[in-house]
Write a protein that holds these residues in place. Structure first.
Motif, PDB file in Angstrom:
ATOM      1  N   THR A 191       0.843  -1.197   0.000  1.00 15.97           N
ATOM      2  CA  THR A 191       0.000   0.000   0.000  1.00 15.97           C
ATOM      3  C   THR A 191       0.877   1.245   0.000  1.00 15.97           C
ATOM      4  OG1 THR A 191      -1.739  -1.168   1.202  1.00 15.97           O
ATOM      5  CG2 THR A 191      -1.829   1.234   1.204  1.00 15.97           C
ATOM      6  N   ARG A 192       0.632   2.101  -0.988  1.00 10.13           N
ATOM      7  CA  ARG A 192       1.383   3.352  -1.120  1.00 10.13           C
ATOM      8  C   ARG A 192       0.423   4.477  -1.472  1.00 10.13           C
ATOM      9  NH1 ARG A 192       6.510   2.086  -5.138  1.00 10.13           N
ATOM     10  NH2 ARG A 192       7.608   0.528  -3.842  1.00 10.13           N
ATOM     11  N   GLY A 193       0.441   5.540  -0.692  1.00 10.39           N
ATOM     12  CA  GLY A 193      -0.328   6.728  -1.039  1.00 10.39           C
ATOM     13  C   GLY A 193      -1.797   6.470  -1.264  1.00 10.39           C
ATOM     14  N   GLY A 194      -2.374   5.605  -0.465  1.00 12.36           N
ATOM     15  CA  GLY A 194      -3.795   5.334  -0.578  1.00 12.36           C
ATOM     16  C   GLY A 194      -4.169   4.364  -1.678  1.00 12.36           C
ATOM     17  N   ARG A 195      -3.196   3.779  -2.333  1.00  5.53           N
ATOM     18  CA  ARG A 195      -3.447   2.774  -3.357  1.00  5.53           C
ATOM     19  C   ARG A 195      -2.658   1.505  -3.040  1.00  5.53           C
ATOM     20  NH1 ARG A 195      -3.257   5.825  -9.295  1.00  5.53           N
ATOM     21  NH2 ARG A 195      -5.231   6.983  -9.063  1.00  5.53           N
ATOM     22  N   VAL A 196      -3.127   0.401  -3.584  1.00  8.26           N
ATOM     23  CA  VAL A 196      -2.417  -0.871  -3.425  1.00  8.26           C
ATOM     24  C   VAL A 196      -1.682  -1.165  -4.724  1.00  8.26           C
ATOM     25  CG1 VAL A 196      -2.608  -3.329  -2.925  1.00  8.26           C
ATOM     26  CG2 VAL A 196      -4.198  -1.705  -1.863  1.00  8.26           C
ATOM     27  N   ARG A 197      -0.397  -1.422  -4.594  1.00  7.97           N
ATOM     28  CA  ARG A 197       0.425  -1.807  -5.734  1.00  7.97           C
ATOM     29  C   ARG A 197       0.609  -3.315  -5.708  1.00  7.97           C
ATOM     30  NH1 ARG A 197       4.841   0.279  -8.982  1.00  7.97           N
ATOM     31  NH2 ARG A 197       6.449  -1.321  -9.325  1.00  7.97           N
ATOM     32  N   LEU A 198       0.276  -3.964  -6.815  1.00 11.46           N
ATOM     33  CA  LEU A 198       0.375  -5.412  -6.926  1.00 11.46           C
ATOM     34  C   LEU A 198       1.409  -5.770  -7.978  1.00 11.46           C
ATOM     35  CD1 LEU A 198      -2.946  -4.503  -7.075  1.00 11.46           C
ATOM     36  CD2 LEU A 198      -3.125  -6.880  -6.334  1.00 11.46           C
TER      37      LEU A 198
END
Length: 402
Positions: A191-198
């Motif tokens: 989770t980065r900056g309110g988003r999830v990176r997959l």
């Protein structure tokens, strides 16, 4: 390296993941569902394996707990529309016949094969079931030979559900509404900056506002959760008995609990013959070594899959068929590896892990109830829980405290 952003990414493209993606796409959500294709064969396998790699599951309401049957009934009501929309057939009518001793004593089997509870659950859902005594069972199914003192419950409007075809239909419908289907395997999330990176096994990456984990029996093995769920996974064996002339075998699909002289000889499914991808017809039985192979890691699972299943289950399956269908000869048997899992309450988990992640897991009877589980998971990913079933019923339990 290209990064794709979606409102929701569903991790896992099996029955529940594909259903979740379809329900989200129908609501106009920008959704991607990510999961690998089915491997060509178990031999040499080293990656993810799914329990839905099969041609037949019993779809009925003669189950405990009642919640399983309720979710199944909700799913069934949408099957006709899904078939019509996609042109993909995934059900075959069958009688569901639960055979069990008339006088079953206490023990674990009594929980799953209590005919009074099963019949009451069906009545609660408005489903007609017939109770047959020993004589009625012989008269209704003359080709079957069951143990003396055994009786049955019959749901005449049940189905054999093809889980592979169900997934194809769900993904086809999801694509029609704009969903992105990605054949990869998610290895990490952050989770980065309110988003999830997959990040996928291929190196591809995606970002999402919300993630739904629909990874079934392998959920604790994926490394995508910070702590393990209370979820037990097992390597199960499916025994396939080849049927050379399926037209000669007129039989229902059975959940059978077989006792003789007070000793339990068999407990599991005996499914009416179905065609398989190799062009042959098979009658499927559950192997009796169901709980003998607990699985905790991806490496253990891959090794189990490569084993092809427990061939020691074949003689027991053959004995069941000799007694049950004495007028038919079965000479060719095969095993297939499968995965099953269980939760402490025998209910699915449909819950939030954190503000960006939803969990949707039912790993043993998930195919027949998957469409409704997917609908509820889609609801939770988009906002508050508004269903008439209290959300507490589906809250996740964890193996380790916070």
């Amino acid at each position: 390296m290209q990064t794709n952003h979606h409102e929701v990414v569903v991790v896992g493209a099996g029955p529940i993941g594909s259903a979740t993606a379809r329900h989200l796409a129908e609501q106009g959500v920008d959704v991607a569902v990510i999961g690998p294709e089915e491997p060509a064969s178990p031999e040499g396998h080293a990656g993810t394996w799914a329990g839905y790699y099969d041609e037949g599951r019993l779809c009925h309401v003669l189950e405990v707990p009642l919640m399983t049957s309720m979710l199944t009934m909700r799913s069934l009501r949408r099957f006709d529309a899904l078939r019509t929309r996609t042109g993909i057939g995934f059900t075959t009518p069958t009688h569901s016949v639960t055979v069990l001793p008339e006088n079953l004593g206490p023990g674990s089997a009594a929980t799953w094969f209590d005919r009074r509870v099963l019949a009451a659950n069906a009545r609660d859902l408005g489903v007609v079931v017939h109770e047959l005594d020993e004589e009625g069972l012989r008269a209704a199914y003359p080709d079957l030979r069951v143990e003396p003192g055994h009786v049955a419950l019959v749901q005449p409007d049940a189905y054999i559900l093809n889980p592979r075809a169900l997934v194809r239909a769900q993904l086809a419908a999801a694509r029609q509404d704009g969903a992105h289907v990605v054949r990869d395997e998610v290895n990490t999330t952050e989770t980065r900056g309110g988003r999830v990176r997959l990040t996928g096994r291929t190196g591809a990456t995606w970002t999402a506002d919300q993630v739904v984990l629909a990874t079934g029996a392998a959920t604790n093995m994926t490394g995508l959760l910070a702590r393990p769920l209370a979820l037990s996974a097992f390597g199960a064996t499916v025994v396939l008995a080849e049927v050379e002339d399926p037209g000669s075998l007129d039989m229902p699909t059975m959940m059978m609990l077989k006792y003789r002289d007070g000793a339990r000889l068999y407990g599991g499914i005996v499914m009416a013959p179905r065609p398989y991808p190799d062009g042959r017809w098979y009658l499927k039985l559950a192997g009796t070594s169901l709980l003998d192979t607990p699985l905790e890691t991806a490496e253990q699972t891959a090794a189990w899959v490569r084993s092809g299943g427990n061939r020691a289950d074949i003689p027991e399956a053959a004995a069941v068929l000799r007694d049950l269908l004495p007028h038919h000869e079965f000479t060719t048997f095969r095993t297939r590896p499968c995965l099953v899992a269980s939760t402490p309450g025998d209910r699915p988990y449909i819950d939030r892990v954190d503000e960006h992640t939803v969990l949707a897991v039912e790993a043993e009877r998930g195919a027949m109830s998957a469409d409704e589980i997917g609908r509820l998971a889609a609801m939770l990913a988009r906002g508050p829980w508004t269903d008439t079933i209290p959300h507490e019923v589906f809250q996740a339990e964890w193996a380790e405290p916070v």
